[in-house]
Design a protein around this motif. Sequence first.
Motif, PDB file in Angstrom:
ATOM      1  N   ILE A 125       7.951 -23.548  -2.595  1.00  0.00           N
ATOM      2  CA  ILE A 125       8.206 -22.318  -2.921  1.00  0.00           C
ATOM      3  C   ILE A 125       7.008 -21.876  -3.554  1.00  0.00           C
ATOM      4  O   ILE A 125       6.436 -22.374  -4.456  1.00  0.00           O
ATOM      5  CB  ILE A 125       9.421 -22.105  -3.720  1.00  0.00           C
ATOM      6  N   PHE A 126       6.547 -20.561  -2.925  1.00  0.00           N
ATOM      7  CA  PHE A 126       5.326 -20.066  -3.295  1.00  0.00           C
ATOM      8  C   PHE A 126       5.524 -18.499  -3.844  1.00  0.00           C
ATOM      9  O   PHE A 126       6.471 -17.976  -3.248  1.00  0.00           O
ATOM     10  CB  PHE A 126       4.069 -20.147  -2.386  1.00  0.00           C
ATOM     11  N   SER A 127       4.550 -18.092  -4.656  1.00  0.00           N
ATOM     12  CA  SER A 127       4.836 -16.626  -4.796  1.00  0.00           C
ATOM     13  C   SER A 127       4.194 -15.824  -3.818  1.00  0.00           C
ATOM     14  O   SER A 127       3.856 -16.010  -2.624  1.00  0.00           O
ATOM     15  CB  SER A 127       3.811 -16.394  -6.335  1.00  0.00           C
ATOM     16  N   ASP A 128       4.115 -14.423  -3.974  1.00  0.00           N
ATOM     17  CA  ASP A 128       3.832 -13.541  -2.889  1.00  0.00           C
ATOM     18  C   ASP A 128       2.429 -13.956  -1.762  1.00  0.00           C
ATOM     19  O   ASP A 128       1.588 -14.641  -2.408  1.00  0.00           O
ATOM     20  CB  ASP A 128       3.343 -12.298  -3.546  1.00  0.00           C
ATOM     21  N   ALA A 129       2.743 -13.764  -0.709  1.00  0.00           N
ATOM     22  CA  ALA A 129       1.637 -13.961   0.229  1.00  0.00           C
ATOM     23  C   ALA A 129       0.524 -13.074  -0.178  1.00  0.00           C
ATOM     24  O   ALA A 129       0.806 -12.067  -0.614  1.00  0.00           O
ATOM     25  CB  ALA A 129       2.034 -14.023   1.581  1.00  0.00           C
ATOM     26  N   PRO A 130      -0.737 -13.385   0.247  1.00  0.00           N
ATOM     27  CA  PRO A 130      -2.032 -12.619   0.113  1.00  0.00           C
ATOM     28  C   PRO A 130      -1.880 -11.205   0.857  1.00  0.00           C
ATOM     29  O   PRO A 130      -1.415 -11.202   2.284  1.00  0.00           O
ATOM     30  CB  PRO A 130      -3.122 -13.363   0.691  1.00  0.00           C
ATOM     31  N   PRO A 131      -2.252  -9.993   0.180  1.00  0.00           N
ATOM     32  CA  PRO A 131      -1.866  -8.642   0.896  1.00  0.00           C
ATOM     33  C   PRO A 131      -3.129  -8.473   2.045  1.00  0.00           C
ATOM     34  O   PRO A 131      -4.076  -9.024   2.060  1.00  0.00           O
ATOM     35  CB  PRO A 131      -2.341  -7.840  -0.243  1.00  0.00           C
ATOM     36  N   ILE A 132      -2.641  -7.850   2.785  1.00  0.00           N
ATOM     37  CA  ILE A 132      -3.654  -7.254   4.171  1.00  0.00           C
ATOM     38  C   ILE A 132      -4.569  -6.652   3.633  1.00  0.00           C
ATOM     39  O   ILE A 132      -5.801  -6.777   4.094  1.00  0.00           O
ATOM     40  CB  ILE A 132      -2.678  -6.366   4.846  1.00  0.00           C
ATOM     41  N   GLN A 133      -4.443  -5.862   2.245  1.00  0.00           N
ATOM     42  CA  GLN A 133      -5.828  -5.284   1.738  1.00  0.00           C
ATOM     43  C   GLN A 133      -6.815  -6.010   1.516  1.00  0.00           C
ATOM     44  O   GLN A 133      -7.796  -5.578   1.172  1.00  0.00           O
ATOM     45  CB  GLN A 133      -5.108  -4.150   0.580  1.00  0.00           C
TER      46      GLN A 133
ATOM     47  N   VAL B   3     -10.879 -10.154  15.571  1.00  0.00           N
ATOM     48  CA  VAL B   3     -10.589  -8.502  15.116  1.00  0.00           C
ATOM     49  C   VAL B   3     -10.221  -8.428  13.656  1.00  0.00           C
ATOM     50  O   VAL B   3     -10.244  -9.302  13.125  1.00  0.00           O
ATOM     51  CB  VAL B   3      -9.315  -8.187  15.838  1.00  0.00           C
ATOM     52  N   ASP B   4     -10.552  -7.177  13.126  1.00  0.00           N
ATOM     53  CA  ASP B   4     -10.414  -6.927  11.654  1.00  0.00           C
ATOM     54  C   ASP B   4      -9.071  -7.248  11.434  1.00  0.00           C
ATOM     55  O   ASP B   4      -8.828  -7.758  10.287  1.00  0.00           O
ATOM     56  CB  ASP B   4     -10.722  -5.622  11.601  1.00  0.00           C
ATOM     57  N   HIS B   5      -8.030  -6.945  12.243  1.00  0.00           N
ATOM     58  CA  HIS B   5      -6.497  -7.153  11.692  1.00  0.00           C
ATOM     59  C   HIS B   5      -5.772  -7.990  12.515  1.00  0.00           C
ATOM     60  O   HIS B   5      -5.412  -7.325  13.784  1.00  0.00           O
ATOM     61  CB  HIS B   5      -5.877  -5.895  11.425  1.00  0.00           C
ATOM     62  N   ALA B   6      -5.246  -9.186  12.300  1.00  0.00           N
ATOM     63  CA  ALA B   6      -4.575  -9.958  13.192  1.00  0.00           C
ATOM     64  C   ALA B   6      -3.180 -10.396  12.439  1.00  0.00           C
ATOM     65  O   ALA B   6      -3.162 -10.597  11.211  1.00  0.00           O
ATOM     66  CB  ALA B   6      -5.303 -10.819  13.696  1.00  0.00           C
TER      67      ALA B   6
ATOM     68  N   LEU C 205       4.185  -1.382  12.472  1.00  0.00           N
ATOM     69  CA  LEU C 205       2.825  -1.668  12.851  1.00  0.00           C
ATOM     70  C   LEU C 205       2.139  -0.234  13.160  1.00  0.00           C
ATOM     71  O   LEU C 205       0.955  -0.035  12.878  1.00  0.00           O
ATOM     72  CB  LEU C 205       2.740  -2.729  14.049  1.00  0.00           C
ATOM     73  N   ARG C 206       2.829   0.580  13.792  1.00  0.00           N
ATOM     74  CA  ARG C 206       2.487   2.116  13.738  1.00  0.00           C
ATOM     75  C   ARG C 206       1.993   2.810  12.526  1.00  0.00           C
ATOM     76  O   ARG C 206       1.013   3.512  12.393  1.00  0.00           O
ATOM     77  CB  ARG C 206       3.209   3.055  14.767  1.00  0.00           C
ATOM     78  N   MET C 207       3.008   2.469  11.574  1.00  0.00           N
ATOM     79  CA  MET C 207       2.751   3.109  10.248  1.00  0.00           C
ATOM     80  C   MET C 207       1.433   2.487   9.600  1.00  0.00           C
ATOM     81  O   MET C 207       0.479   3.201   9.129  1.00  0.00           O
ATOM     82  CB  MET C 207       3.801   2.716   9.128  1.00  0.00           C
ATOM     83  N   LEU C 208       1.236   1.191   9.878  1.00  0.00           N
ATOM     84  CA  LEU C 208       0.018   0.520   9.568  1.00  0.00           C
ATOM     85  C   LEU C 208      -1.249   1.094  10.079  1.00  0.00           C
ATOM     86  O   LEU C 208      -2.331   1.412   9.444  1.00  0.00           O
ATOM     87  CB  LEU C 208       0.120  -1.013   9.677  1.00  0.00           C
ATOM     88  N   ASP C 209      -1.213   1.363  11.327  1.00  0.00           N
ATOM     89  CA  ASP C 209      -2.186   1.989  12.010  1.00  0.00           C
ATOM     90  C   ASP C 209      -2.535   3.166  11.598  1.00  0.00           C
ATOM     91  O   ASP C 209      -3.814   3.639  11.433  1.00  0.00           O
ATOM     92  CB  ASP C 209      -1.765   2.084  13.557  1.00  0.00           C
ATOM     93  N   GLY C 210      -1.660   4.098  11.208  1.00  0.00           N
ATOM     94  CA  GLY C 210      -1.790   5.370  10.487  1.00  0.00           C
ATOM     95  C   GLY C 210      -2.741   5.343   9.158  1.00  0.00           C
ATOM     96  O   GLY C 210      -3.161   6.295   8.824  1.00  0.00           O
ATOM     97  N   LEU C 211      -2.516   4.110   8.649  1.00  0.00           N
ATOM     98  CA  LEU C 211      -3.194   3.797   7.302  1.00  0.00           C
ATOM     99  C   LEU C 211      -4.384   3.437   7.417  1.00  0.00           C
ATOM    100  O   LEU C 211      -5.266   2.806   6.614  1.00  0.00           O
ATOM    101  CB  LEU C 211      -2.305   3.074   6.375  1.00  0.00           C
ATOM    102  N   GLY C 212      -4.842   2.898   8.842  1.00  0.00           N
ATOM    103  CA  GLY C 212      -6.049   2.504   9.054  1.00  0.00           C
ATOM    104  C   GLY C 212      -6.241   1.055   9.356  1.00  0.00           C
ATOM    105  O   GLY C 212      -7.180   0.126   9.267  1.00  0.00           O
ATOM    106  N   TYR C 213      -5.151   0.327   9.611  1.00  0.00           N
ATOM    107  CA  TYR C 213      -4.788  -1.164   9.872  1.00  0.00           C
ATOM    108  C   TYR C 213      -4.304  -1.144  11.178  1.00  0.00           C
ATOM    109  O   TYR C 213      -3.053  -1.229  11.506  1.00  0.00           O
ATOM    110  CB  TYR C 213      -3.900  -1.716   8.697  1.00  0.00           C
TER     111      TYR C 213
ATOM    112  N   GLY D  71       0.898  -1.150   0.049  1.00  0.00           N
ATOM    113  CA  GLY D  71       0.069   0.169  -0.122  1.00  0.00           C
ATOM    114  C   GLY D  71       1.004   1.377  -0.093  1.00  0.00           C
ATOM    115  O   GLY D  71       1.990   1.442  -0.317  1.00  0.00           O
ATOM    116  N   GLU D  72       0.289   2.354   0.620  1.00  0.00           N
ATOM    117  CA  GLU D  72       1.143   3.714   0.847  1.00  0.00           C
ATOM    118  C   GLU D  72       2.465   3.369   1.321  1.00  0.00           C
ATOM    119  O   GLU D  72       2.185   2.435   2.453  1.00  0.00           O
ATOM    120  CB  GLU D  72       0.218   4.467   1.485  1.00  0.00           C
ATOM    121  N   ASN D  73       3.351   3.901   1.330  1.00  0.00           N
ATOM    122  CA  ASN D  73       4.862   3.771   1.623  1.00  0.00           C
ATOM    123  C   ASN D  73       5.154   2.307   1.402  1.00  0.00           C
ATOM    124  O   ASN D  73       5.790   1.596   2.271  1.00  0.00           O
ATOM    125  CB  ASN D  73       4.704   3.794   3.116  1.00  0.00           C
TER     126      ASN D  73
END
Length: 388
Positions: free
Chosen positions: A177-185, A130-133, A101-109, A88-90
Motif C-alpha cells: 500500500i502506497f500514498s498518493d501517486a505522483p501528480p500529472i503537474q 510525448v509531453d503527456h502519456a 481527458l477532454r477536461m485535461l486538454d482544456g487545462l493544457g494537458y 488541479g483546477e476542477n
Amino acid sequence: MPDVFKPLLLSACASLALAMPAYAHPDTTTFEQSAFVEAPEIVDCTLEDGTEAQCHQITVGYLPEGLEIGPFCPATLDDAGGIWGWSGENAGLYRVDGNFLRMLDGLGYRFFDEDGNVYSVDNATEQPTVDHACINVSVDESVEITMLLPVDSVMAKTPSDLGVVSKIGVALDDVPIFSDAPPIQVTGHMPALDTCGGHVDPGGWYHWHGTSTDVETVFDAQGVRADCALEQDASAQFGYALDGFPMFGSLEADGSVPVGLDACGGHIAVTALGETYHYHTSDDFPNLPACLVGVRAQNNFTTTATAGVGAQRAGEDGRNEAPRPEGGPGGMPPGFDTAADTLGITAEALLEAMTAAGGRDADLAEVAASLGIQESALRDALPLAPGQ
C-alpha cells in the motif's frame, strides 16, 4: 504499606491502565497465505528511531494469484479506463474516460491525438515521447517484495507525514500500500489506477494507492461511476501499516461512524482485534492515512526489481541482467532516479519537493533550498522533457 493507601494505589493503577493505549500486534496468519513466496518469520530489526526490535518479515510476489487488475488506460476517448485523483483546477476523483481527458486538454494537458487515440506507454518496454502519456506498465512475474512489520508497535514522538508515493503498509491480500501517486503537474504523465485503486510499479509489481475494499464509499461520495470487482466491506480490516497498526474501512466493526479520529485518521477503539489503536479510511481519495503515528523499521521495503520503489539495480546480486528502462516510483519521468542519485537524495524526496513547489513549472531555487542542495546542481541533474 498501610491498608488505608491500598485503595488509592489500586485506583491509581486502574486509571493508569485505562490511560495507557492498547496496541494490537500484527498477525501474519490473517494474511492471504497463498501469496507468500516463503513463510513469514520473525527477525531482528532496527526501528527508524534506532531502537533494536523484532519484526515480521514477509516476502510476496508481484501479484496475488487470482487478483484481477485493470483497466488502466483507455485506448480511445470512447473507452473508459480506471480512475485518477486530479489535483488541479476542477480537482476531484475521476473515471479516466473521454470527458476527463477532454477536461485535461482544456487545462493544457493533451493525452490523445487528433483521431482520439489515447497516448499510452508501457514503462517496462518504452519511455514517453510525448509531453503527456497515460502510463500502463506490464507486470514482471519474477519480482519478489520483502516487507518488515514491527512485532510490537511503538508510538513515535511525532507522526510521520506521508507525501507522494510513500510506503504505507501491506493489505491482507499481501499487496503493498502506497500514498498518493505522483501528480500529472510534476511528471507530465498519468500512471492511471484501476477501478479498485491500484496499478503496476515501473518495477513490474502491483500495489494499492487506496483502500480497495472500501473504495466504493469514495465513488458514492464523489459521484464517480465505477465498480471495483473486490468485495466491499466498510467495517472490515484492510491491512497493516508499516508501523504495525491495523487499517480499517470507513466504519467501526459495529457499523457506526468512527469518532475522535486524530490527524492521521486513527484512534483507539474496539475492533475485531480487540481494543487497539487503528486507522480508518475516509470518503476522500486516496482513502488512506494522512500520516503514521508509529515507528517503522529501517529498510522496511525492498524488491528484486531493477526499477521503481525498493529496487535493486542490475548486477548487485547477479540477477536481472536485463533491467527494465529506468522509471521512478509510480510513474516519475525517466531520469528521476538518476538525477536523485547524482544529487545524493531519494527519488521520492525529489518528487515531493517538486510537487510542493508547483510541479513541472516549479521554482527550482525553491526546490533546491528545500532539499539543501545547489540550484545549479539541480538544474544540471534534472532530465529534460520529451523533445527538448
